[in-house]
Write a protein that holds these residues in place. Structure first.
Motif, PDB file in Angstrom:
ATOM      1  N   SER A 290       0.806  -1.212   0.000  1.00 14.15           N
ATOM      2  CA  SER A 290       0.000   0.000   0.000  1.00 14.15           C
ATOM      3  C   SER A 290       0.841   1.266   0.000  1.00 14.15           C
ATOM      4  CB  SER A 290      -0.948  -0.005   1.198  1.00 14.15           C
ATOM      5  OG  SER A 290      -0.209   0.002   2.403  1.00 14.15           O
TER       6      SER A 290
ATOM      7  N   ASN B  87      -5.304  -3.067  -2.194  1.00 16.40           N
ATOM      8  CA  ASN B  87      -4.191  -3.150  -1.250  1.00 16.40           C
ATOM      9  C   ASN B  87      -4.298  -4.370  -0.344  1.00 16.40           C
ATOM     10  OD1 ASN B  87      -2.914  -0.843  -2.215  1.00 16.40           O
ATOM     11  ND2 ASN B  87      -4.093   0.503  -0.850  1.00 16.40           N
TER      12      ASN B  87
ATOM     13  N   SER C  69      -1.613   5.253  -3.414  1.00 15.54           N
ATOM     14  CA  SER C  69      -2.375   4.413  -2.500  1.00 15.54           C
ATOM     15  C   SER C  69      -3.783   4.939  -2.268  1.00 15.54           C
ATOM     16  CB  SER C  69      -1.659   4.285  -1.160  1.00 15.54           C
ATOM     17  OG  SER C  69      -2.395   3.444  -0.291  1.00 15.54           O
TER      18      SER C  69
END
Length: 120
Positions: free
Chosen positions: A29, A72, A52
């Motif tokens: 992430s 993620n 992210s």
């Protein structure tokens, strides 16, 4: 970080294709994830990138046709490619970096590439 790209193939103009990239590591992430492509005789160029959060970047040539998305929780990033054109033919690479940048040299980790061929 190790990256494994998949999903390339031979399609006709106007078709869709979805590329996927699986990443190893527990800090996925934190990385900017990018998709690049390289056509024969040409330099590698960015196609799309995802930070992210919600930040994304698309090359002008693919805006409105390609969509980058990431999960993620599953350490994956995908590239949905619609309305493909012959000029989209290239080897596509996924890459991970620490900066939200479009520069090839700023990405630290690269997948092995997957061939996308679009026939007219």
């Amino acid at each position: 970080v190790q990256l494994q790209a998949s999903g390339g193939g031979l399609v006709q103009a106007g078709d869709s294709l979805r590329l996927a990239c699986a990443a190893s590591g527990r800090t996925f992430s934190r990385y900017v994830m990018g998709w690049f492509r390289q056509a024969p005789g040409k330099e590698r160029e960015i196609v799309a990138a995802s930070w992210s959060g919600t930040a994304t970047y698309y090359a002008d040539s693919v805006k409105g046709r390609f969509t980058i998305s990431r999960d993620n929780a599953k350490n994956t990033v995908s590239l949905q490619m619609n309305s493909l054109k012959p000029e989209d033919t290239a080897v596509y690479y996924c890459a991970a970096g620490k900066q939200f940048t479009i520069r090839v040299g700023d990405y630290d980790y690269w997948g092995q590439g997957t061939q996308v061929t679009v026939s007219s």
